[in-house]
Design an enzyme around this catalytic site. Structure first.
Site, PDB file in Angstrom:
ATOM      1  N   SER A  94       4.240   0.510   4.236  1.00 32.80           N
ATOM      2  CA  SER A  94       5.099  -0.459   4.918  1.00 32.80           C
ATOM      3  C   SER A  94       4.973  -1.883   4.412  1.00 32.80           C
ATOM      4  O   SER A  94       5.878  -2.689   4.604  1.00 32.80           O
ATOM      5  CB  SER A  94       4.815  -0.423   6.421  1.00 32.80           C
ATOM      6  OG  SER A  94       3.453  -0.720   6.674  1.00 32.80           O
TER       7      SER A  94
ATOM      8  N   GLU B 221       8.606 -13.306  17.456  1.00 32.34           N
ATOM      9  CA  GLU B 221       7.161 -13.172  17.645  1.00 32.34           C
ATOM     10  C   GLU B 221       6.602 -12.559  16.371  1.00 32.34           C
ATOM     11  O   GLU B 221       7.327 -11.886  15.629  1.00 32.34           O
ATOM     12  CB  GLU B 221       6.857 -12.276  18.841  1.00 32.34           C
ATOM     13  CG  GLU B 221       6.935 -10.777  18.588  1.00 32.34           C
ATOM     14  CD  GLU B 221       8.329 -10.257  18.206  1.00 32.34           C
ATOM     15  OE1 GLU B 221       8.402  -9.341  17.349  1.00 32.34           O
ATOM     16  OE2 GLU B 221       9.322 -10.768  18.777  1.00 32.34           O
TER      17      GLU B 221
ATOM     18  N   LYS C 297       9.856  -5.361   7.162  1.00 36.19           N
ATOM     19  CA  LYS C 297      10.420  -6.241   8.187  1.00 36.19           C
ATOM     20  C   LYS C 297      11.752  -6.863   7.751  1.00 36.19           C
ATOM     21  O   LYS C 297      12.624  -7.126   8.583  1.00 36.19           O
ATOM     22  CB  LYS C 297       9.420  -7.347   8.530  1.00 36.19           C
ATOM     23  CG  LYS C 297       8.119  -6.868   9.161  1.00 36.19           C
ATOM     24  CD  LYS C 297       8.324  -6.287  10.539  1.00 36.19           C
ATOM     25  CE  LYS C 297       7.005  -5.962  11.227  1.00 36.19           C
ATOM     26  NZ  LYS C 297       7.193  -5.361  12.561  1.00 36.19           N
TER      27      LYS C 297
END
Length: 403
Positions: free
Chosen positions: A389, A128, A106
């Site tokens: 990830s 969000e 992210k």
């Protein structure tokens, strides 16, 4: 056109799926676009114009590269899973996004968008979050660049990701619980977009995945492209053939998968996106509009969006990024599902064979690799590059309950 030969020996016409600029309409085939209230059309257009200008500016690109290197910790390594590879009879390589600052992919996207927000003169980031990793990354980038951060998070996700909530608050972000609907990621997206409508003058909506109205799906993929481009070069150095037989990533909205696939879409690698069984929009969805974009969406017979479920909060989303829907329709990528039990087993298997605690989201990708290798779908001797990830510290309370 010529043909390219796939790892299974089948030939496919060589079409260019360059995952490039979707143009002013923001369309990937029949998907994408900009379905927002009239009041948000100028805001989306402002973001698009600012991104196009920034992406063409060597100074902006250089600043982003510097921060990804000295702050986020790029490049991330490509780690051979030695023991697991031997057990499965394949070569499994892990692209280690779990080793970035904040613990997931992210941060790649958020640093890019936060720099863009500052360039646009915005003072606050809106976001969000589901699993909390995007919220943590947003809070981190806001602290780094002197911005405010407001993060909307479903009340259910707040309960199961309390550690990440605390991390956001320590970093200075305001976390807003969302109690409507299923109290998960979909509802957090709804509230963030509603808030953006009333605060566009000074706020920038930092979307966490390849979803939302144009230009977000394209822009987020471009910020995440660094994963695939790094992995492409690392595979070229690591593998005799230069390109793996399979490239695998978990997928909810799909940003880590989009970034990974972008590095391999023009190769012979088979692209596989792994969805949660209860949130498999690419597998079980139908075309529809959600959160400002057209894609594959979980719906009932009346066209109402249905609730998604996954043991991984970050995959608890009833839609999929529009470019993924297009890759599915053109058969360039394949989308498969795994269930919660397989995911928990995969997480434990990786921890005990390689000493790596993966996020539950990432464990979805591994769950399919384990299943496919056992069944012979992935043939012995194949090479598999899988994007890991994120790391699993945040999921320990969920794992404890699942025992």
């Amino acid at each position: 056109m010529g043909e390219m030969t796939l790892p299974d020996g089948q030939a496919r016409p060589a079409r260019r799926h360059g995952m490039g600029d979707p143009g002013a309409t923001g369309r990937f085939g029949e998907y994408g676009g900009r379905y927002v209230p009239e009041s948000l059309v100028p805001a989306c257009a402002e973001v698009e114009a600012a991104f196009r200008d920034a992406w063409a500016d060597p100074e902006f690109r250089g600043r982003l590269k510097t921060l990804l290197t000295v702050y986020a910790g790029r490049p991330t390594p490509l780690t051979p899973a030695w023991r697991l590879s031997e057990e499965l009879g394949i070569t499994l390589l892990l692209k280690r996004e779990d080793l970035t600052h904040t613990g997931s992919h992210k941060i790649n996207n958020v640093i890019g968008q936060a720099l863009l927000a500052r360039r646009m003169g915005k003072r606050r980031l809106l976001a969000e979050t589901g699993a909390g990793q995007h919220g943590v990354a947003t809070a981190t980038a806001a602290a780094l660049l002197g911005l405010e951060a407001t993060v909307f998070m479903g009340a259910q996700d707040i309960e199961r990701q309390s550690l990440n909530v605390l991390r956001m608050e320590v970093l200075g972000a305001r976390v807003v619980p969302v109690t409507s609907g299923s109290r998960t990621l979909k509802d957090a997206c709804n509230e963030a977009m509603r808030h953006w409508v009333s605060s566009v003058a000074d706020s920038y909506y930092c979307i966490g995945s390849v979803m939302g109205p144009h230009p977000y799906p394209w822009m987020v993929r471009e910020f995440q492209r660094v994963i695939g481009e790094e992995a492409r070069g690392q595979c070229a150095a690591e593998l005799p053939g230069g390109v793996p037989d399979y490239v695998v990533a978990c997928i909810g909205g799909g940003s880590n998968a989009a970034g990974t696939f972008a590095g391999f879409v023009d190769t012979t690698a088979r692209l596989v996106g792994v969805e949660a069984e209860g949130g498999a929009a690419a597998t079980f969805g139908r075309a529809g509009v959600l959160h400002g974009f057209r894609s594959m969406v979980l719906q009932d017979d009346d066209g109402q969006v249905t609730e998604a479920h996954s043991i991984a909060a970050g995959l608890d989303y009833p839609g999929i990024g529009p470019e993924h829907a297009h890759l599915r329709d053109t058969a360039r990528a394949r989308y498969v599902v795994v269930d919660d039990e397989e995911v928990v087993e995969a997480l434990h298997r990786l921890a005990r064979t390689e000493g790596i605690l993966a996020a539950l989201e990432s464990a979805h990708a591994l769950a399919w690799v384990l299943r496919a290798a056992r069944s012979g779908e992935i043939k012995p001797g194949s090479t598999v590059m899988m994007t890991l990830s994120g790391r699993g510290d945040k999921d320990l309370p969920t794992l404890k309950e699942a025992r």
